[in-house]
Design a protein around this motif. Structure first.
Motif, short mmCIF file in Angstrom:
data_model
loop_
_atom_site.label_atom_id
_atom_site.label_comp_id
_atom_site.label_asym_id
_atom_site.label_seq_id
_atom_site.Cartn_x
_atom_site.Cartn_y
_atom_site.Cartn_z
N PRO A 181 18.13 4.37 -10.90
CA PRO A 181 17.46 4.99 -9.74
C PRO A 181 16.06 4.43 -9.54
O PRO A 181 15.37 4.06 -10.49
N LYS A 182 15.65 4.39 -8.29
CA LYS A 182 14.32 3.91 -7.94
C LYS A 182 13.58 4.99 -7.18
O LYS A 182 14.18 5.88 -6.57
N GLY A 183 12.27 4.91 -7.21
CA GLY A 183 11.44 5.88 -6.53
C GLY A 183 10.25 5.22 -5.87
O GLY A 183 10.20 3.99 -5.73
N SER A 184 9.29 6.03 -5.50
CA SER A 184 8.09 5.53 -4.82
C SER A 184 6.85 6.06 -5.52
O SER A 184 6.86 7.14 -6.14
N VAL A 185 5.75 5.30 -5.40
CA VAL A 185 4.46 5.70 -5.96
C VAL A 185 3.44 5.69 -4.84
O VAL A 185 3.23 4.65 -4.18
N SER A 186 2.81 6.84 -4.61
CA SER A 186 1.76 6.97 -3.61
C SER A 186 0.41 7.03 -4.31
O SER A 186 0.21 7.88 -5.20
N ILE A 187 -0.50 6.14 -3.94
CA ILE A 187 -1.81 6.06 -4.59
C ILE A 187 -2.89 6.25 -3.54
O ILE A 187 -2.94 5.55 -2.53
N GLU A 188 -3.76 7.21 -3.81
CA GLU A 188 -4.90 7.48 -2.95
C GLU A 188 -6.19 7.39 -3.77
O GLU A 188 -6.16 7.42 -5.00
N GLY A 189 -7.30 7.29 -3.06
CA GLY A 189 -8.58 7.21 -3.73
C GLY A 189 -9.73 7.08 -2.74
O GLY A 189 -9.52 7.09 -1.53
N PRO A 190 -10.94 6.93 -3.27
CA PRO A 190 -12.09 6.78 -2.38
C PRO A 190 -11.94 5.56 -1.48
O PRO A 190 -11.33 4.56 -1.87
N PRO A 191 -12.47 5.63 -0.24
CA PRO A 191 -12.35 4.49 0.69
C PRO A 191 -12.89 3.19 0.07
O PRO A 191 -13.92 3.20 -0.61
N GLY A 192 -12.17 2.14 0.32
CA GLY A 192 -12.59 0.84 -0.18
C GLY A 192 -12.07 0.51 -1.57
O GLY A 192 -12.20 -0.62 -2.05
N SER A 193 -11.47 1.50 -2.25
CA SER A 193 -10.93 1.25 -3.60
C SER A 193 -9.66 0.43 -3.53
O SER A 193 -8.94 0.44 -2.53
N THR A 194 -9.36 -0.27 -4.61
CA THR A 194 -8.16 -1.10 -4.71
C THR A 194 -7.19 -0.48 -5.70
O THR A 194 -7.60 -0.06 -6.80
N ALA A 195 -5.92 -0.42 -5.31
CA ALA A 195 -4.89 0.19 -6.16
C ALA A 195 -4.11 -0.89 -6.90
O ALA A 195 -3.80 -1.96 -6.35
N PHE A 196 -3.78 -0.60 -8.14
CA PHE A 196 -2.97 -1.49 -8.98
C PHE A 196 -1.84 -0.67 -9.60
O PHE A 196 -2.05 0.48 -10.00
N LEU A 197 -0.66 -1.27 -9.67
CA LEU A 197 0.47 -0.65 -10.35
C LEU A 197 0.99 -1.63 -11.39
O LEU A 197 1.44 -2.73 -11.06
N ASP A 198 0.90 -1.24 -12.66
CA ASP A 198 1.30 -2.13 -13.77
C ASP A 198 0.57 -3.47 -13.70
O ASP A 198 1.13 -4.51 -14.04
N GLY A 199 -0.66 -3.41 -13.22
CA GLY A 199 -1.48 -4.62 -13.16
C GLY A 199 -1.32 -5.42 -11.88
O GLY A 199 -2.05 -6.39 -11.67
N ARG A 200 -0.38 -5.05 -11.00
CA ARG A 200 -0.18 -5.78 -9.75
C ARG A 200 -1.07 -5.20 -8.66
O ARG A 200 -1.09 -3.99 -8.43
N ASP A 201 -1.78 -6.05 -7.97
CA ASP A 201 -2.68 -5.64 -6.90
C ASP A 201 -1.86 -5.21 -5.68
O ASP A 201 -1.15 -6.02 -5.08
#
Length: 471
Positions: A181-201
């Motif tokens: 099974p697969k799912g989704s990851v929603s990432i929020e944060g302060p404006p201008g921040s950069t999100a990484f998942l398992d090291g991937r930009d």
């Protein structure tokens, strides 16, 4: 209605406890490799029970590092970096057993702090961990490592130099992962921040990443001034949300602050009030409700025992667990890890009696050993001439030193056949031959005398015919 939903979610989450495993400590005579291997087996057991608990990764333990500004970036755990470097060197030196232990320790330590982890180093460590397992003939461990690699870095391409069979196994791991099974990851944060998942930009927040393989993943959000937020998430069939915040009102469990320091609990053979006090911050850093501590000690030349206990943050108390025993090569430890995992699950719902401190994880009775399978003293070697396997004619086992000479009183069985004994012994027990010679001569002489007498008597009788006498 909205208020009811907000309140019910934390209550539902509270019903599922989070457990962190403090890395097992090796005692005297126990290799770090053996303790690390058993630690990994127990971690796997805890991770395999998501229906009753959430496994929390062990936080990095290090002293606080001074920073010149709020935007300064911090390095990964020195302990984790050292373990991965040691694993790489052992791999290059073809010491695959040591490489596996060090690489696993380095991976777990690095990912315990998603905000500072070196994800490229973790990817390389997964590759070498799998290759080391294959070289040791541990096919299942190798395939598990490749599956972790495929989940962690789905777009990773193996470098040149690996054999084709290794590439095929990696491709199979990707296919197995595609069926899950697969799912989704929603990432929020302060404006201008950069999100990484398992090291991937993934780009600037907010981000919604779809088709994420189920399992454990690592979120990192980096602010415009270098601030970092890290969080471990477990992806299922739905959407998992991670919201980064670098302010004072953020989630203390997930934010990696500039002056955050988690002191190592300092577990040893004896758990005292000092360990109890240090486990509080350790649990808060891991976001866990319970901690499992353990001490691995040697009980014989071929046997190790792990003394363990579970700590409850709510009760601020320990409860001793049943010690488990396995071989020094940790080949039979899978079953014991399963037993320990099952008992931990039981204690989550029924904590049991709180243990008084200090708590000895290596009890005297366990050290002495309860097994009676080895009863021979080292200074009393077995008389191998008298030991044989069970059977209708088996001789008794004599656990005493073999005597240089055997007296008549000490002989309990008929002597061996003379034909098997040394020539000098045969000669010493041979019967003299002269009585037989004298007896034969006497018989011959007596026979001759009787025959002569018979011939003389018959010859002197008056006869009327011809008489022939023979002897």
């Amino acid at each position: 209605m909205w208020v009811a939903v907000v309140i019910s979610a934390p209550l539902a989450h509270a019903q599922k406890p989070r457990v962190v495993l403090v890395p097992f400590v090796p005692g005297d005579g126990v290799s770090a490799s053996a303790a690390t291997k058993f630690n990994a087996l127990v971690v796997d057991e805890l991770k395999s029970r998501p229906d009753v608990m959430d496994y929390a990764a062990s936080p990095a333990t290090k002293a606080p590092t001074p920073e010149s500004s709020a935007g300064a970036k911090r390095a990964p755990s020195a302990e984790a970096v050292g373990a991965i470097d040691a694993g790489r060197k052992a791999f290059d030196d073809l010491r695959f057993d040591d490489a596996s232990a060090s690489l696993r320790k380095g991976i777990d330590g690095m990912l315990a702090d998603p905000a500072t982890a070196d994800y490229e180093a973790v990817t390389d460590a997964y590759v070498k961990l799998s290759a080391s397992a294959f070289r040791q003939g541990e096919e299942k461990a190798a395939k598990d490592a490749l599956l972790e690699l495929a989940r962690f870095a789905p777009n990773y391409v193996l470098p040149a130099g690996f054999p084709p069979v290794f590439q095929r196994e990696f491709d199979k791991a990707k296919k197995r992962l595609d069926k899950q099974p697969k799912g989704s990851v929603s990432i929020e944060g302060p404006p201008g921040s950069t999100a990484f998942l398992d090291g991937r930009d993934l780009g600037m927040v907010p981000v919604l990443e779809d088709n994420v393989p189920g399992g454990t993943h690592y979120v990192m959000v980096e602010g415009t001034r270098g601030e970092r937020y890290g969080q471990t998430v477990t992806v299922g069939s739905g959407t998992v949300k991670a919201k980064a915040s670098f302010g004072a009102g953020s989630d203390k469990r997930a934010v990696i602050g500039a002056n955050t320091a988690v002191t190592d609990p300092g577990v040893n053979s004896v758990v005292d009030e000092g360990v109890q006090g240090r486990l509080g911050p350790y649990l808060r850093a891991a976001g866990a409700d319970f901690a499992v501590v353990g001490y691995v000690y040697k009980t014989s030349d071929s046997q190790l025992t792990a003394g363990t206990a579970i700590f409850s943050a709510k009760k601020n108390a320990f409860s001793a667990l049943t010690p488990v025993t396995f071989d020094t090569d940790v080949l039979t430890a899978n079953t014991e890890a399963y037993k320990l995992g099952a008992e931990i699950v039981q204690r989550l719902s029924a904590f049991g009696t709180s243990a008084s401190l200090p708590l000895n994880l290596a009890s005297r009775s366990a050290k002495a050993g309860t097994s009676t399978s080895v009863a021979r003293r080292d200074d009393a070697p077995t008389n191998t001439d008298d030991v044989s396997v069970a059977g209708p004619r088996a001789k008794k086992v004599v656990l005493v030193p073999k005597q240089p000479e055997r007296t008549i009183a000490a002989v309990e069985e008929p002597p061996a056949d003379l034909g098997e004994r040394p020539p000098e012994e045969v000669k010493s027990e041979a019967k003299p031959a002269w009585p037989w010679v004298v007896g034969i001569v006497a018989v011959v002489v007596a026979g001759a005398a009787v025959g002569t007498t018979f011939g003389v008597i018959e010859a002197t009788k008056p006869v009327t015919g011809t008489v022939t006498a023979t002897w």
